[in-house]
Design a protein around this motif. Sequence first.
Motif, PDB file in Angstrom:
ATOM      1  N   ALA A 140       0.810  -1.225   0.000  1.00  0.00           N
ATOM      2  CA  ALA A 140       0.000   0.000   0.000  1.00  0.00           C
ATOM      3  C   ALA A 140       0.841   1.273   0.000  1.00  0.00           C
ATOM      4  CB  ALA A 140      -0.940  -0.002   1.200  1.00  0.00           C
ATOM      5  N   LEU A 141       2.065   1.179   0.479  1.00  0.00           N
ATOM      6  CA  LEU A 141       2.912   2.367   0.552  1.00  0.00           C
ATOM      7  C   LEU A 141       3.663   2.570  -0.766  1.00  0.00           C
ATOM      8  CD1 LEU A 141       4.400   1.781   4.104  1.00  0.00           C
ATOM      9  CD2 LEU A 141       2.762   3.559   3.458  1.00  0.00           C
ATOM     10  N   LYS A 142       3.659   3.769  -1.243  1.00  0.00           N
ATOM     11  CA  LYS A 142       4.395   4.065  -2.482  1.00  0.00           C
ATOM     12  C   LYS A 142       5.895   4.019  -2.234  1.00  0.00           C
ATOM     13  CE  LYS A 142       0.868   5.645  -5.114  1.00  0.00           C
ATOM     14  NZ  LYS A 142       0.062   4.509  -5.347  1.00  0.00           N
ATOM     15  N   LYS A 143       6.309   4.637  -1.149  1.00  0.00           N
ATOM     16  CA  LYS A 143       7.728   4.650  -0.797  1.00  0.00           C
ATOM     17  C   LYS A 143       7.834   4.347   0.700  1.00  0.00           C
ATOM     18  CE  LYS A 143      11.864   7.332  -0.687  1.00  0.00           C
ATOM     19  NZ  LYS A 143      12.782   8.093  -1.421  1.00  0.00           N
ATOM     20  N   VAL A 144       8.546   3.282   1.034  1.00  0.00           N
ATOM     21  CA  VAL A 144       8.688   2.876   2.426  1.00  0.00           C
ATOM     22  C   VAL A 144       9.875   3.591   3.052  1.00  0.00           C
ATOM     23  CG1 VAL A 144       9.193   0.939   3.959  1.00  0.00           C
ATOM     24  CG2 VAL A 144       7.647   0.618   2.035  1.00  0.00           C
ATOM     25  N   LYS A 145       9.623   4.171   4.209  1.00  0.00           N
ATOM     26  CA  LYS A 145      10.691   4.790   4.990  1.00  0.00           C
ATOM     27  C   LYS A 145      10.943   3.904   6.210  1.00  0.00           C
ATOM     28  CE  LYS A 145       9.245   9.392   3.610  1.00  0.00           C
ATOM     29  NZ  LYS A 145       8.599  10.625   4.035  1.00  0.00           N
ATOM     30  N   LEU A 146      12.110   4.030   6.793  1.00  0.00           N
ATOM     31  CA  LEU A 146      12.458   3.268   7.991  1.00  0.00           C
ATOM     32  C   LEU A 146      11.391   3.451   9.064  1.00  0.00           C
ATOM     33  CD1 LEU A 146      14.455   1.542   9.643  1.00  0.00           C
ATOM     34  CD2 LEU A 146      15.611   3.663  10.284  1.00  0.00           C
ATOM     35  N   HIS A 147      10.916   4.656   9.224  1.00  0.00           N
ATOM     36  CA  HIS A 147       9.892   4.962  10.219  1.00  0.00           C
ATOM     37  C   HIS A 147       8.634   4.114   9.994  1.00  0.00           C
ATOM     38  CE1 HIS A 147       6.426   6.840  11.946  1.00  0.00           C
ATOM     39  NE2 HIS A 147       7.097   7.815  12.510  1.00  0.00           N
ATOM     40  N   ASP A 148       8.234   3.922   8.740  1.00  0.00           N
ATOM     41  CA  ASP A 148       7.046   3.136   8.420  1.00  0.00           C
ATOM     42  C   ASP A 148       7.211   1.690   8.882  1.00  0.00           C
ATOM     43  OD1 ASP A 148       5.868   5.341   7.065  1.00  0.00           O
ATOM     44  OD2 ASP A 148       6.960   4.804   5.231  1.00  0.00           O
ATOM     45  N   ALA A 149       8.329   1.099   8.535  1.00  0.00           N
ATOM     46  CA  ALA A 149       8.579  -0.301   8.901  1.00  0.00           C
ATOM     47  C   ALA A 149       8.669  -0.456  10.420  1.00  0.00           C
ATOM     48  CB  ALA A 149       9.855  -0.803   8.233  1.00  0.00           C
ATOM     49  N   LEU A 150       9.306   0.491  11.086  1.00  0.00           N
ATOM     50  CA  LEU A 150       9.405   0.429  12.549  1.00  0.00           C
ATOM     51  C   LEU A 150       8.041   0.583  13.213  1.00  0.00           C
ATOM     52  CD1 LEU A 150      12.659   2.482  13.255  1.00  0.00           C
ATOM     53  CD2 LEU A 150      12.291   0.026  13.645  1.00  0.00           C
ATOM     54  N   LEU A 151       7.205   1.449  12.678  1.00  0.00           N
ATOM     55  CA  LEU A 151       5.879   1.668  13.247  1.00  0.00           C
ATOM     56  C   LEU A 151       5.018   0.412  13.126  1.00  0.00           C
ATOM     57  CD1 LEU A 151       4.124   3.887  14.556  1.00  0.00           C
ATOM     58  CD2 LEU A 151       3.298   4.437  12.259  1.00  0.00           C
ATOM     59  N   VAL A 152       4.972  -0.165  11.939  1.00  0.00           N
ATOM     60  CA  VAL A 152       4.198  -1.390  11.723  1.00  0.00           C
ATOM     61  C   VAL A 152       4.733  -2.513  12.619  1.00  0.00           C
ATOM     62  CG1 VAL A 152       3.661  -3.209  10.039  1.00  0.00           C
ATOM     63  CG2 VAL A 152       3.468  -0.796   9.385  1.00  0.00           C
ATOM     64  N   ALA A 153       6.043  -2.691  12.642  1.00  0.00           N
ATOM     65  CA  ALA A 153       6.655  -3.758  13.435  1.00  0.00           C
ATOM     66  C   ALA A 153       6.415  -3.564  14.922  1.00  0.00           C
ATOM     67  CB  ALA A 153       8.155  -3.831  13.143  1.00  0.00           C
ATOM     68  N   GLU A 161     -11.191  -7.443  -3.218  1.00  0.00           N
ATOM     69  CA  GLU A 161      -9.935  -6.905  -2.711  1.00  0.00           C
ATOM     70  C   GLU A 161      -9.819  -7.202  -1.230  1.00  0.00           C
ATOM     71  OE1 GLU A 161      -7.404  -2.820  -2.480  1.00  0.00           O
ATOM     72  OE2 GLU A 161      -8.669  -3.262  -4.200  1.00  0.00           O
ATOM     73  N   GLU A 162      -8.715  -7.756  -0.857  1.00  0.00           N
ATOM     74  CA  GLU A 162      -8.440  -8.067   0.533  1.00  0.00           C
ATOM     75  C   GLU A 162      -8.415  -6.783   1.342  1.00  0.00           C
ATOM     76  OE1 GLU A 162      -4.897 -10.418   2.716  1.00  0.00           O
ATOM     77  OE2 GLU A 162      -5.461 -11.070   0.713  1.00  0.00           O
ATOM     78  N   ALA A 163      -8.705  -6.906   2.622  1.00  0.00           N
ATOM     79  CA  ALA A 163      -8.748  -5.738   3.505  1.00  0.00           C
ATOM     80  C   ALA A 163      -7.337  -5.231   3.758  1.00  0.00           C
ATOM     81  CB  ALA A 163      -9.436  -6.094   4.808  1.00  0.00           C
ATOM     82  N   LYS A 164      -6.780  -4.587   2.755  1.00  0.00           N
ATOM     83  CA  LYS A 164      -5.446  -4.025   2.885  1.00  0.00           C
ATOM     84  C   LYS A 164      -5.578  -2.626   3.458  1.00  0.00           C
ATOM     85  CE  LYS A 164      -2.998  -6.660  -0.454  1.00  0.00           C
ATOM     86  NZ  LYS A 164      -3.505  -7.872   0.023  1.00  0.00           N
ATOM     87  N   PRO A 165      -4.615  -2.232   4.245  1.00  0.00           N
ATOM     88  CA  PRO A 165      -4.703  -0.888   4.803  1.00  0.00           C
ATOM     89  C   PRO A 165      -4.640   0.157   3.701  1.00  0.00           C
ATOM     90  CG  PRO A 165      -2.558  -1.872   5.246  1.00  0.00           C
ATOM     91  CD  PRO A 165      -3.404  -2.927   4.598  1.00  0.00           C
ATOM     92  N   SER A 166      -5.577   1.115   3.760  1.00  0.00           N
ATOM     93  CA  SER A 166      -5.536   2.169   2.761  1.00  0.00           C
ATOM     94  C   SER A 166      -4.410   3.137   3.077  1.00  0.00           C
ATOM     95  CB  SER A 166      -6.881   2.897   2.693  1.00  0.00           C
ATOM     96  OG  SER A 166      -7.194   3.429   3.964  1.00  0.00           O
ATOM     97  N   ASN A 167      -4.092   3.276   4.351  1.00  0.00           N
ATOM     98  CA  ASN A 167      -2.978   4.126   4.752  1.00  0.00           C
ATOM     99  C   ASN A 167      -2.315   3.508   5.981  1.00  0.00           C
ATOM    100  OD1 ASN A 167      -1.163   6.065   5.463  1.00  0.00           O
ATOM    101  ND2 ASN A 167      -2.658   7.667   5.809  1.00  0.00           N
ATOM    102  N   PRO A 168      -1.305   2.679   5.786  1.00  0.00           N
ATOM    103  CA  PRO A 168      -0.661   2.012   6.907  1.00  0.00           C
ATOM    104  C   PRO A 168       0.019   2.975   7.884  1.00  0.00           C
ATOM    105  CG  PRO A 168       0.049   1.052   4.835  1.00  0.00           C
ATOM    106  CD  PRO A 168      -0.761   2.251   4.512  1.00  0.00           C
ATOM    107  N   ARG A 169       0.117   4.231   7.511  1.00  0.00           N
ATOM    108  CA  ARG A 169       0.700   5.220   8.426  1.00  0.00           C
ATOM    109  C   ARG A 169      -0.331   5.744   9.423  1.00  0.00           C
ATOM    110  NH1 ARG A 169       3.219   6.930   3.193  1.00  0.00           N
ATOM    111  NH2 ARG A 169       5.370   6.216   3.310  1.00  0.00           N
ATOM    112  N   ASN A 170      -1.596   5.432   9.208  1.00  0.00           N
ATOM    113  CA  ASN A 170      -2.667   5.858  10.100  1.00  0.00           C
ATOM    114  C   ASN A 170      -2.663   4.999  11.364  1.00  0.00           C
ATOM    115  OD1 ASN A 170      -5.393   5.749  11.311  1.00  0.00           O
ATOM    116  ND2 ASN A 170      -5.944   7.104   9.619  1.00  0.00           N
TER     117      ASN A 170
END
Length: 191
Positions: free
Chosen positions: A27-40, A96-105
């Motif tokens: 769902a993310l166009k460009k993954v930043k370290l912050h994104d991966a750390l937040l999800v994890a 469509e599977e329930a993919k996050p529309s904005n994983p940063r939310n």
Amino acid sequence: MSFVTTFLISLGLAMDAFAVAIGSGIALKKVKLHDALLVATFFGGFQLFMPLIGWIAGLTIREAISSVDHWIAFLLLGFIGGKMIHESIYEEEGVEEAKPSNPRNLYILLGLAVATSIDALAVGLSVSLLNSSIVGLAVVIGIVTFVLSFAGVYIGNRVGNFCEKQVTILGGVILIGIGVKILLENLIVVG
């Protein structure tokens, strides 16, 4: 509980979170370290605390069901694993599977973290019924989920939908295998 069993349970439970992390990466166009750390952090944190909550809940009923605790653990793990496999195989085509529309939310992440950690709650309950310690298992579950979720965001961003179903099926098979192992160990000891 042996380290191998602990690790396999952790791996099995982490597969849902890993698959959802892959979806987040897609769902993310460009993954930043912050994104991966937040999800994890969300996924690993919930996977760490939910078994503890399940274990505490299990303490209140352990004495009443101690003679069938291994059957309950087997059924819970088998059900969770079977559900994971079923949902992966029989997902409706074209829906469509329930993919996050904005994983940063943060609200979306909270919902996903709770949804992917309900299975860990049931495992905590099972461990309590088996009169086993939970702290080490919960920590390993949290760490394994954190690492796989972190990697899943990047994998999803690069690879896409290719391996989501296979990962969840593997997790289900692992949980069913652990349930069978617990049942057989208790039946052999009793028998």
